[in-house]
Design a protein around this motif. Structure first.
Motif, PDB file in Angstrom:
ATOM      1  N   LYS A 223       0.843  -1.192   0.000  1.00 38.69           N
ATOM      2  CA  LYS A 223       0.000   0.000   0.000  1.00 38.69           C
ATOM      3  C   LYS A 223       0.887   1.254   0.000  1.00 38.69           C
ATOM      4  O   LYS A 223       1.927   1.284   0.654  1.00 38.69           O
ATOM      5  N   GLN A 224       0.472   2.266  -0.739  1.00 34.22           N
ATOM      6  CA  GLN A 224       1.219   3.507  -0.821  1.00 34.22           C
ATOM      7  C   GLN A 224       0.364   4.665  -0.310  1.00 34.22           C
ATOM      8  O   GLN A 224      -0.833   4.735  -0.595  1.00 34.22           O
ATOM      9  N   THR A 225       0.999   5.550   0.429  1.00 32.73           N
ATOM     10  CA  THR A 225       0.271   6.719   0.919  1.00 32.73           C
ATOM     11  C   THR A 225       0.082   7.709  -0.220  1.00 32.73           C
ATOM     12  O   THR A 225       0.912   7.776  -1.135  1.00 32.73           O
TER      13      THR A 225
END
Length: 306
Positions: free
Chosen positions: A218-220
């Motif tokens: 997951k990437q912010t």
């Protein structure tokens, strides 16, 4: 203690002392930028401030520390655009030069032995040389130097700008193909004796050894800037630029108005509902096959084109 060890220790502490002196020049460069900014008071846009004055700019440029108990890897987002004169752009260029010098010394320190505490010594040296700054920051809960924040450069553009768009990138994840063996190593590292890991190892063993898997991270959300340059007679027009925009972008004023170029700005927070919808041709299963390590199976036929 051998002569070789003494030489290595001397080199390391010499570099750390040089880094402290370089940090002093970096702070001086910030002072020079802010003083010139106060004299000019250029038009500027700031995402997180109602008034993009010199106090705001100093706060942004001095954001080189991180909150006690948190990771220094995370960086604050200070998106903005400043319509700067040539003199002010040169001041920002001088600041970037000091940042690059500090980064070069820090990178050299990382290679010294013992590597595990070289960066800690660097941060301690900076803190000891700048006690007045550290004491002030400690009252706000800002305890230690963040190398990532310290060395991040400011984008300084000299060619006239036609349009700048700043927006949130919320793609949400990265996908990396890994093997069964790699997945097994990641699970075992978490503890093969733990019941939930043992269950996942058993599931993994039921798959064909040649089946590729998808490691999903997951990437912010990131702030991204897209810059389009204006056409100028007898000058080639640079290609458009796209880059992460966590600090202000420094651009020349619009030659017709002396103000900011055309600008599209983002909301202060990303709209998480705008995340990319699941595509009909999505390559991986929605549910993780190995949840402890974020590994999914590819959909039937998708692994051949992944």
């Amino acid at each position: 203690m051998t002569t070789d060890t003494l030489d290595k220790d001397y080199r390391r502490f010499r570099l750390i002392h040089q880094a402290g002196e370089c940090f002093g020049r970096l702070v001086k460069a910030i002072d020079d930028v802010c003083a010139q900014y106060e004299r000019e008071r250029p038009q500027a846009w700031a995402m997180t401030a109602a008034h993009a004055n010199s106090d705001w700019l100093r706060c942004v440029l001095m954001d080189m520390w991180h909150e006690a108990g948190t990771s220094g890897v995370l960086t604050s987002k200070h998106a903005g655009v400043i319509a700067a004169s040539e003199t002010l752009r040169e001041k920002f260029g001088g600041l970037n030069k000091q940042k690059a010098m500090f980064r070069a010394i820090a990178d050299e320190i990382k290679q010294t032995e013992p590597q595990h505490n070289s960066q800690s010594l660097l941060k301690a040296e900076v803190g000891s040389q700048f006690q007045y700054l550290r004491q002030h920051l400690n009252t706000a809960g800002l305890a230690r130097l963040s190398l990532k924040k310290t060395i991040r450069a400011v984008h300084v553009l000299d060619h006239p700008i036609r349009h700048i768009g700043v927006g949130w990138q919320v793609s949400g994840r990265s996908i990396v193909k890994i093997s069964i063996a790699e997945a097994e190593k990641r699970l075992i590292k978490l503890g093969a004796d733990q019941p939930h890991i043992a269950i996942q190892l058993k599931k993994l063993a039921s798959l064909p050894a040649s089946e590729p898997l998808a490691l999903v991270r997951k990437q912010t959300p990131q702030l991204r800037a897209n810059v389009y340059f204006a056409s100028v007679e007898e000058q080639p027009t640079p290609r458009p630029l796209a880059f992460n925009s966590s600090v202000p972008i420094i651009v020349p004023p619009d030659p017709r108005t002396g103000l900011l170029p055309a600008l599209r700005t983002p909301p202060s927070e990303p709209d998480m509902e705008q995340r990319r919808k699941r595509r009909k041709d999505a390559r991986i299963d929605v549910e993780p096959y190995l949840p402890s390590i974020g590994v999914h199976r590819y959909c039937i036929g998708a692994e051949s084109v992944a």
